[in-house]
Design a protein around this motif. Structure first.
Motif, PDB file in Angstrom:
ATOM      1  N   UNK A 100     -34.560  22.239  51.921  1.00 12.06           N
ATOM      2  CA  UNK A 100     -34.171  21.786  53.245  1.00 12.06           C
ATOM      3  C   UNK A 100     -33.601  22.932  54.062  1.00 12.06           C
ATOM      4  N   UNK A 101     -33.008  23.883  53.391  1.00 14.78           N
ATOM      5  CA  UNK A 101     -32.490  25.081  54.030  1.00 14.78           C
ATOM      6  C   UNK A 101     -32.519  26.225  53.040  1.00 14.78           C
ATOM      7  N   UNK A 102     -33.037  27.349  53.456  1.00 15.04           N
ATOM      8  CA  UNK A 102     -33.059  28.509  52.576  1.00 15.04           C
ATOM      9  C   UNK A 102     -31.736  29.257  52.571  1.00 15.04           C
ATOM     10  N   UNK A 103     -30.751  28.742  53.318  1.00 13.63           N
ATOM     11  CA  UNK A 103     -29.395  29.230  53.203  1.00 13.63           C
ATOM     12  C   UNK A 103     -28.637  28.507  52.100  1.00 13.63           C
ATOM     13  N   UNK A 104     -29.219  27.448  51.581  1.00 16.86           N
ATOM     14  CA  UNK A 104     -28.638  26.714  50.466  1.00 16.86           C
ATOM     15  C   UNK A 104     -29.767  26.234  49.569  1.00 16.86           C
ATOM     16  N   UNK A 105     -29.885  26.850  48.412  1.00 15.63           N
ATOM     17  CA  UNK A 105     -30.986  26.566  47.503  1.00 15.63           C
ATOM     18  C   UNK A 105     -30.592  25.635  46.366  1.00 15.63           C
ATOM     19  N   UNK A 106     -29.444  24.982  46.479  1.00 16.33           N
ATOM     20  CA  UNK A 106     -28.952  24.154  45.390  1.00 16.33           C
ATOM     21  C   UNK A 106     -29.878  22.996  45.067  1.00 16.33           C
ATOM     22  N   UNK A 107     -30.582  22.491  46.055  1.00 18.83           N
ATOM     23  CA  UNK A 107     -31.496  21.369  45.846  1.00 18.83           C
ATOM     24  C   UNK A 107     -32.953  21.777  45.984  1.00 18.83           C
ATOM     25  N   UNK A 108     -33.219  23.050  45.868  1.00 14.34           N
ATOM     26  CA  UNK A 108     -34.571  23.549  46.047  1.00 14.34           C
ATOM     27  C   UNK A 108     -35.464  23.200  44.867  1.00 14.34           C
ATOM     28  N   UNK A 109     -36.734  23.112  45.149  1.00 13.94           N
ATOM     29  CA  UNK A 109     -37.742  22.982  44.116  1.00 13.94           C
ATOM     30  C   UNK A 109     -38.420  24.331  43.921  1.00 13.94           C
ATOM     31  N   UNK A 110     -38.785  24.614  42.684  1.00 17.11           N
ATOM     32  CA  UNK A 110     -39.347  25.915  42.346  1.00 17.11           C
ATOM     33  C   UNK A 110     -40.637  25.771  41.557  1.00 17.11           C
ATOM     34  N   UNK A 111     -41.558  26.678  41.806  1.00 19.08           N
ATOM     35  CA  UNK A 111     -42.740  26.769  40.983  1.00 19.08           C
ATOM     36  C   UNK A 111     -42.481  27.594  39.746  1.00 19.08           C
TER      37      UNK A 111
END
Length: 120
Positions: A100-111
């Motif tokens: 949702x924001x690349x300033x906060x990757x805590x909930x990011x999905x990764x390949x």
């Protein structure tokens, strides 16, 4: 629930080009920014490029600006990165990310990553 699968990595000579693709499946990531990170041996994972949901804004690391181009096709849930004028220092595992924001990757999905190797 979300799977990101990268492809397009490989071995290329310095000055050559590759195009990476990342396809999201499981659910549509509406509103998510997407981007690419990379990690070289002995180095921390670093930001490479990102693109907003609308595709209207992009950001690049200084090291790749002018050489790499990120784009996306939301209908295909796919983000691309065209990499031109590749250098040996571009050698790394490249990871696709959605957040949702690349300033906060805590909930990011990764390949899982795709290897890019540039020979000199």
């Amino acid at each position: 629930q979300v799977q990101l699968v990268e492809s397009g990595g490989g071995l290329v000579q310095a000055g050559g080009s590759l195009r990476l693709s990342c396809v999201a499946s499981g659910r549509t990531l509406n509103g998510y920014d997407m981007g690419w990170f990379r990690q070289a041996p002995g180095k921390e994972r670093e930001f490479v490029a990102a693109i907003t949901w609308s595709g209207g804004r992009t950001r690049y690391a200084d090291s790749v600006k002018g050489r790499f181009t990120i784009s996306r096709d939301n209908a295909k849930n796919t983000v691309y990165m065209q990499m031109n004028s590749l250098k040996p220092e571009d050698t790394a595992v490249y990871y696709c990310a959605a957040a949702l924001s690349f300033y906060s990757l805590s909930s990011a999905y990764w390949g899982q990553g795709t290897q890019v190797t540039v020979s000199s």
